[in-house]
Design a protein around this motif. Structure first.
Motif, PDB file in Angstrom:
ATOM      1  N   PRO A 155       0.787  -1.237   0.000  1.00  0.00           N
ATOM      2  CA  PRO A 155       0.000   0.000   0.000  1.00  0.00           C
ATOM      3  C   PRO A 155       0.821   1.291   0.000  1.00  0.00           C
ATOM      4  N   PHE A 156       2.073   1.209   0.435  1.00  0.00           N
ATOM      5  CA  PHE A 156       2.952   2.377   0.467  1.00  0.00           C
ATOM      6  C   PHE A 156       4.300   1.977  -0.107  1.00  0.00           C
ATOM      7  N   ASP A 157       4.995   2.927  -0.694  1.00  0.00           N
ATOM      8  CA  ASP A 157       6.296   2.627  -1.299  1.00  0.00           C
ATOM      9  C   ASP A 157       7.281   2.016  -0.305  1.00  0.00           C
ATOM     10  N   ASP A 158       7.182   2.420   0.963  1.00  0.00           N
ATOM     11  CA  ASP A 158       8.130   1.936   1.968  1.00  0.00           C
ATOM     12  C   ASP A 158       7.572   0.818   2.839  1.00  0.00           C
ATOM     13  N   SER A 159       6.413   0.294   2.490  1.00  0.00           N
ATOM     14  CA  SER A 159       5.816  -0.759   3.317  1.00  0.00           C
ATOM     15  C   SER A 159       6.227  -2.138   2.820  1.00  0.00           C
ATOM     16  N   PRO A 160       6.079  -3.126   3.701  1.00  0.00           N
ATOM     17  CA  PRO A 160       6.279  -4.506   3.249  1.00  0.00           C
ATOM     18  C   PRO A 160       5.163  -4.898   2.275  1.00  0.00           C
ATOM     19  N   VAL A 161       5.335  -6.022   1.632  1.00  0.00           N
ATOM     20  CA  VAL A 161       4.240  -6.614   0.855  1.00  0.00           C
ATOM     21  C   VAL A 161       3.347  -7.331   1.863  1.00  0.00           C
ATOM     22  N   PHE A 162       2.055  -7.093   1.744  1.00  0.00           N
ATOM     23  CA  PHE A 162       1.097  -7.682   2.670  1.00  0.00           C
ATOM     24  C   PHE A 162       0.193  -8.677   1.967  1.00  0.00           C
ATOM     25  N   ALA A 163      -0.148  -9.738   2.673  1.00  0.00           N
ATOM     26  CA  ALA A 163      -1.213 -10.637   2.230  1.00  0.00           C
ATOM     27  C   ALA A 163      -2.537  -9.980   2.602  1.00  0.00           C
ATOM     28  N   ILE A 164      -3.478  -9.971   1.675  1.00  0.00           N
ATOM     29  CA  ILE A 164      -4.834  -9.486   1.944  1.00  0.00           C
ATOM     30  C   ILE A 164      -5.641 -10.690   2.394  1.00  0.00           C
ATOM     31  N   MET A 165      -6.160 -10.625   3.611  1.00  0.00           N
ATOM     32  CA  MET A 165      -6.897 -11.756   4.165  1.00  0.00           C
ATOM     33  C   MET A 165      -8.329 -11.329   4.484  1.00  0.00           C
ATOM     34  N   VAL A 166      -9.260 -12.274   4.309  1.00  0.00           N
ATOM     35  CA  VAL A 166     -10.681 -11.989   4.485  1.00  0.00           C
ATOM     36  C   VAL A 166     -11.340 -13.119   5.265  1.00  0.00           C
ATOM     37  N   LYS A 167     -12.289 -12.742   6.106  1.00  0.00           N
ATOM     38  CA  LYS A 167     -13.072 -13.709   6.880  1.00  0.00           C
ATOM     39  C   LYS A 167     -14.537 -13.303   6.806  1.00  0.00           C
ATOM     40  N   ARG A 168     -15.398 -14.241   6.507  1.00  0.00           N
ATOM     41  CA  ARG A 168     -16.837 -13.995   6.551  1.00  0.00           C
ATOM     42  C   ARG A 168     -17.260 -13.976   8.016  1.00  0.00           C
ATOM     43  N   LEU A 169     -18.051 -13.006   8.412  1.00  0.00           N
ATOM     44  CA  LEU A 169     -18.481 -12.883   9.791  1.00  0.00           C
ATOM     45  C   LEU A 169     -19.916 -13.362   9.960  1.00  0.00           C
ATOM     46  N   ALA A 170     -20.158 -13.993  11.077  1.00  0.00           N
ATOM     47  CA  ALA A 170     -21.528 -14.383  11.423  1.00  0.00           C
ATOM     48  C   ALA A 170     -22.222 -13.144  11.959  1.00  0.00           C
TER      49      ALA A 170
END
Length: 173
Positions: A155-170
């Protein structure tokens, strides 16, 4: 451990505590992305959202860790990436921005309790978070809580690469 919940109206009162915990967690790290001033920007940015919520754990009055986040605006998603097709355009989304546990309290269940107290009681359809792709154990922990990896982003030039994670909520009863 006692858990205490906070809302946007409390943000100024707990800001320094969040920054101090962050400093303790990243003590000795040289990465500018984890500097106090940078983290302060994130705290201020997220806590300016009216749906911002935070949970802090305490043991004998001392903080053990915290989790915070806020709902994305309708249709919103993480900066620098497109909303995945598997997340319906009309789905409401809670973004877990930070989950941090003091070193003494790691591997004691504190992260599970903080996460559950913050995320599982939400009314949104989906929770999402970003986790540094080099932190495989953290990603596996989120997977054990029902998250799935849907992609990666920086998301930023100086940030790490992030995994985008998702959870369905009850939906809470």
């Amino acid at each position: 451990m006692d858990l205490k919940s906070y809302s946007q109206g409390d943000a100024a009162d707990i800001r320094e505590m969040l920054l101090d915990m962050h400093d303790a967690v990243y003590d000795g790290e040289e990465d500018p992305f984890h500097e106090r001033e940078r983290f302060a920007w994130f705290v201020d940015h997220w806590s300016s959202n009216e749906s911002w919520a935070c949970v802090i754990g305490f043991e004998k009055g001392a903080p053990t860790g915290f989790a915070y986040g806020a709902a994305f605006k309708p249709g919103g998603w993480w900066k620098g990436s497109d909303r995945p097709a598997s997340v319906a355009p009309d789905a409401t989304v809670f973004a877990l921005s930070e989950l941090m546990v003091m070193e003494k309290w790691r591997k004691t269940g504190v992260s599970t309790r903080l996460h559950a107290a913050l995320v599982d009681s939400r009314g949104e359809d989906v929770a999402t978070l970003l986790v540094d792709v080099t932190h495989a154990k953290v990603q596996a922990l989120y997977e054990s809580w029902g998250y799935e990896k849907l992609g990666e982003q920086r998301p930023f030039d100086d940030s790490p690469v992030f995994a985008i994670m998702v959870k369905r909520l009850a939906v809470p009863a």
